[in-house]
Write an enzyme that holds these catalytic residues in place. Structure first.
Site, mmCIF file in Angstrom:
data_model
loop_
_atom_site.group_PDB
_atom_site.id
_atom_site.type_symbol
_atom_site.label_atom_id
_atom_site.label_comp_id
_atom_site.label_asym_id
_atom_site.label_seq_id
_atom_site.Cartn_x
_atom_site.Cartn_y
_atom_site.Cartn_z
ATOM 1 N N CYS A 165 -2.407 8.749 -10.155
ATOM 2 C CA CYS A 165 -3.166 9.291 -9.119
ATOM 3 C C CYS A 165 -4.370 9.912 -9.675
ATOM 4 O O CYS A 165 -5.405 8.937 -10.369
ATOM 5 C CB CYS A 165 -2.362 10.344 -8.347
ATOM 6 S SG CYS A 165 -3.165 11.207 -7.155
ATOM 7 N N ASP A 222 -2.483 2.218 0.833
ATOM 8 C CA ASP A 222 -2.916 3.472 0.241
ATOM 9 C C ASP A 222 -4.079 4.006 1.038
ATOM 10 O O ASP A 222 -5.052 3.365 0.938
ATOM 11 C CB ASP A 222 -3.193 3.399 -1.211
ATOM 12 C CG ASP A 222 -3.669 4.672 -1.881
ATOM 13 O OD1 ASP A 222 -4.023 5.638 -1.143
ATOM 14 O OD2 ASP A 222 -3.588 4.870 -3.076
ATOM 15 N N HIS A 254 0.332 5.115 -1.367
ATOM 16 C CA HIS A 254 -0.092 5.892 -2.646
ATOM 17 C C HIS A 254 1.084 6.596 -2.977
ATOM 18 O O HIS A 254 2.098 6.674 -2.240
ATOM 19 C CB HIS A 254 -1.104 6.939 -2.094
ATOM 20 C CG HIS A 254 -1.783 7.569 -3.317
ATOM 21 N ND1 HIS A 254 -2.680 7.165 -4.081
ATOM 22 C CD2 HIS A 254 -1.578 8.796 -3.813
ATOM 23 C CE1 HIS A 254 -3.087 8.190 -5.044
ATOM 24 N NE2 HIS A 254 -2.331 8.902 -4.675
#
Length: 286
Positions: A165, A222, A254
């Site tokens: 991330c 995502d 995600h």
């Protein structure tokens, strides 16, 4: 090559060291509770693992390290946190890598700006993360390499990085920053963005100046990282003749590797973990 390693375990530093080690979150970020029943826990058998402190150019920061027992030297992988800090999931990833024969080091990269481990909302966490300069992060990752060379039998000639991330974006940037890097693996990190004083460049801006190939592992579902931005990055890499690659998991959201969160997708996560290992082997981080 890296910053000079000071003597950091003298008696005068013990009180400070105890304080900074305590700041590494042992649990999971409060913002993502409850913990999933699929959460993976890796033991420390056969490893040297635990909280650490490491010197930087402007003081010590905490972190977590795991390595195999023995004198090494071992290949080194830097592990870059999500926005939730160096909590148990990131520590577990370090132990998983150590079980594979790596020294894995995860510095607490938000330490100067604040402790995210006790915060209750994404808004509070982002308020801290938004104050973290990229230049500070690059320097702290270099300091983590120094620490691992001096304290964990790490071989800086076999250096890799992986990040998740927020840390996925950092992985791309570090590949452009560190000339001795052999390979990187970026998990669903942001690729494009506006330039600011603290974040002057983004991965698409440095695609032509990577020092090492990066494997990008991204989810087709995502919503925060549109696939068109992946295509932008692919085009920039192709124009530069860079060998970095992407793997897109069409049905994955995600954070599909985060086994402590509802976003976890076991099949995609297992495949991606195998690809990480193959990428590091292919590019000399073994």
């Amino acid at each position: 090559m890296y910053a000079e390693q000071p003597k950091w375990l003298s008696p005068t530093h013990l009180k400070r060291r105890q304080f900074v080690v305590a700041s590494v979150s042992a649990g999971f970020a409060l913002a993502v509770q409850p913990i999933s029943a699929q959460t993976i826990t890796t033991d420390s058998e056969g490893l040297e693992a635990g909280p650490i402190t490491m010197p930087t150019s402007d003081g010590e920061i905490p972190g977590y390290s795991a390595k195999p027992m023995g004198s090494g030297p071992f290949p080194l992988v830097l592990v870059v946190q999500e926005i939730f800090g160096v909590h148990e999931h990131i520590q577990d990833i370090c132990r998983r890598l150590a079980k594979l024969g790596y020294v894995a080091v995860a510095p607490e990269l938000f330490y100067r700006q604040g402790d995210v481990s006790q915060l209750q909302s994404f808004e509070e966490i982002r308020a801290i993360v938004s104050r973290v300069p990229d230049a500070q992060v690059m320097a702290d990752l270099d300091a983590a390499v120094d620490w691992a060379m001096g304290n964990a039998s790490a071989d800086p000639e076999r250096l890799g990085i992986t990040g998740f991330c927020w840390g996925g974006r950092i992985t791309w940037l570090y590949a452009a920053h560190q000339p001795n890097l052999k390979a990187g693996v970026a998990w669903y990190g942001r690729l494009v963005g506006d330039a600011t004083e603290l974040t002057p460049t983004h991965p698409v801006d440095v695609a032509a100046s990577l020092n090492a190939p990066v494997l990008g592992l991204y989810g087709g579902e995502d919503t925060g990282i549109p696939l068109e931005t992946v295509e932008q990055m692919k085009a920039a890499l192709e124009a530069a003749g860079d060998p970095s690659q992407f793997v897109i998991y069409p049905d994955a959201p995600h954070a599909f590797f985060a086994d402590y969160r509802p976003s976890y997708r076991p099949e995609a996560a297992r495949d991606a973990w195998e690809r990480l290992q193959a990428w590091f082997r292919e590019h000399g981080v073994v």
